[in-house]
Scaffold this motif. Structure first.
Motif, PDB file in Angstrom:
ATOM      1  N   ILE A  35      38.405  84.702 157.975  1.00 46.23           N
ATOM      2  CA  ILE A  35      39.663  84.490 158.697  1.00 46.23           C
ATOM      3  C   ILE A  35      40.405  83.296 158.114  1.00 46.23           C
ATOM      4  O   ILE A  35      41.622  83.348 157.896  1.00 46.23           O
ATOM      5  CB  ILE A  35      39.405  84.306 160.213  1.00 46.23           C
ATOM      6  N   ALA A  36      39.688  82.213 157.827  1.00 47.32           N
ATOM      7  CA  ALA A  36      40.325  81.009 157.284  1.00 47.32           C
ATOM      8  C   ALA A  36      40.993  81.281 155.939  1.00 47.32           C
ATOM      9  O   ALA A  36      42.044  80.697 155.628  1.00 47.32           O
ATOM     10  CB  ALA A  36      39.295  79.892 157.151  1.00 47.32           C
ATOM     11  N   TRP A  37      40.420  82.156 155.143  1.00 42.30           N
ATOM     12  CA  TRP A  37      41.034  82.494 153.860  1.00 42.30           C
ATOM     13  C   TRP A  37      42.382  83.175 154.029  1.00 42.30           C
ATOM     14  O   TRP A  37      43.210  83.133 153.116  1.00 42.30           O
ATOM     15  CB  TRP A  37      40.115  83.412 153.066  1.00 42.30           C
ATOM     16  N   ASN A  38      42.608  83.808 155.161  1.00 37.02           N
ATOM     17  CA  ASN A  38      43.817  84.598 155.356  1.00 37.02           C
ATOM     18  C   ASN A  38      44.718  84.105 156.480  1.00 37.02           C
ATOM     19  O   ASN A  38      45.777  84.698 156.710  1.00 37.02           O
ATOM     20  CB  ASN A  38      43.434  86.059 155.622  1.00 37.02           C
ATOM     21  N   ASP A  39      44.318  83.065 157.179  1.00 32.20           N
ATOM     22  CA  ASP A  39      45.090  82.592 158.331  1.00 32.20           C
ATOM     23  C   ASP A  39      45.077  81.056 158.317  1.00 32.20           C
ATOM     24  O   ASP A  39      44.097  80.421 158.712  1.00 32.20           O
ATOM     25  CB  ASP A  39      44.459  83.132 159.612  1.00 32.20           C
ATOM     26  N   GLU A  40      46.164  80.484 157.857  1.00 31.36           N
ATOM     27  CA  GLU A  40      46.264  79.029 157.703  1.00 31.36           C
ATOM     28  C   GLU A  40      46.127  78.300 159.047  1.00 31.36           C
ATOM     29  O   GLU A  40      45.536  77.227 159.125  1.00 31.36           O
ATOM     30  CB  GLU A  40      47.588  78.665 157.026  1.00 31.36           C
ATOM     31  N   ILE A  41      46.661  78.877 160.113  1.00 34.87           N
ATOM     32  CA  ILE A  41      46.565  78.252 161.439  1.00 34.87           C
ATOM     33  C   ILE A  41      45.100  78.186 161.875  1.00 34.87           C
ATOM     34  O   ILE A  41      44.630  77.156 162.359  1.00 34.87           O
ATOM     35  CB  ILE A  41      47.433  79.008 162.468  1.00 34.87           C
ATOM     36  N   PHE A  42      44.366  79.289 161.701  1.00 30.35           N
ATOM     37  CA  PHE A  42      42.942  79.287 162.057  1.00 30.35           C
ATOM     38  C   PHE A  42      42.179  78.291 161.193  1.00 30.35           C
ATOM     39  O   PHE A  42      41.301  77.576 161.680  1.00 30.35           O
ATOM     40  CB  PHE A  42      42.332  80.690 161.909  1.00 30.35           C
ATOM     41  N   LYS A  43      42.495  78.223 159.911  1.00 33.88           N
ATOM     42  CA  LYS A  43      41.793  77.284 159.020  1.00 33.88           C
ATOM     43  C   LYS A  43      41.980  75.846 159.496  1.00 33.88           C
ATOM     44  O   LYS A  43      41.031  75.066 159.550  1.00 33.88           O
ATOM     45  CB  LYS A  43      42.299  77.414 157.587  1.00 33.88           C
ATOM     46  N   LYS A  44      43.198  75.493 159.879  1.00 36.12           N
ATOM     47  CA  LYS A  44      43.459  74.137 160.376  1.00 36.12           C
ATOM     48  C   LYS A  44      42.673  73.873 161.666  1.00 36.12           C
ATOM     49  O   LYS A  44      42.140  72.777 161.855  1.00 36.12           O
ATOM     50  CB  LYS A  44      44.958  73.932 160.598  1.00 36.12           C
ATOM     51  N   ASN A  56      36.740  80.816 169.588  1.00 39.40           N
ATOM     52  CA  ASN A  56      37.863  81.763 169.568  1.00 39.40           C
ATOM     53  C   ASN A  56      37.496  83.083 168.899  1.00 39.40           C
ATOM     54  O   ASN A  56      38.154  84.093 169.139  1.00 39.40           O
ATOM     55  CB  ASN A  56      39.074  81.157 168.859  1.00 39.40           C
TER      56      ASN A  56
END
Length: 164
Positions: A35-44, A56
């Motif tokens: 998910i972090a590789w594809n979703d900058e908000i989730f990575k942060k 989450n």
């Protein structure tokens, strides 16, 4: 109670009960990376508040285990572990997974020359063996992300203790 479990002391953990949280952890960490590789908000969120981010996506860090006396007890991985997540944007930035133990002194319980309690049980209960685990999000490959996740797992990187 089986013959082997009758040799357990207060504070001994059932390895079978531990497998559930281990497998849940493996799935959650791989999912979090993908998910972090594809979703900058989730990575942060994963970097700033890793326990919340994992929650989450369905990993609570909570479970149950059967103690040496056959009683079910609840536990939280987060009472034993502080989690820090960092991002490696290049392969050169990657660092080994780090586990830093906190303070705790081993004290077996011996009453009338009989060993009655695992010496770590009280320390764990009191938070004396809480560790800080530092994990990193590996750099996202430009192609073959699904294959990269499978290879990450096969390389042992989902095991914080053995994936060094």
């Amino acid at each position: 109670m089986t013959e082997s479990s009758s040799n357990q002391l207060k504070g001994d953990e059932s390895p079978i009960d531990a497998f559930e949280i281990i497998f849940d952890w493996q799935n959650a960490w791989l999912r979090a990376i993908a998910i972090a590789w594809n979703d900058e908000i989730f990575k942060k969120l994963l970097v700033a508040f890793p326990i919340q981010a994992l929650g989450n996506i369905g990993f609570s860090g909570k479970g149950t285990y059967r103690n040496a006396h056959g009683h079910c007890k609840e536990f939280s991985l987060w009472s034993l572990l502080d989690l820090k997540v960092i991002e490696a944007t290049t392969v050169e930035q990657q660092v080994p997974i780090t586990i830093m133990p906190t303070n705790g002194e081993y004290k077996p319980v011996i009453n009338n020359s009989k060993y009655t309690e695992n010496g770590w049980e009280r320390i764990i209960h009191d938070g004396g063996l809480k560790m800080t685990l530092i994990l990193q999000i590996p750099p996202a490959p430009k192609e073959y992300q699904a294959l990269a996740i499978g290879d990450y797992e096969a390389a042992g990187k989902i095991f914080p203790v053995t994936g060094l």
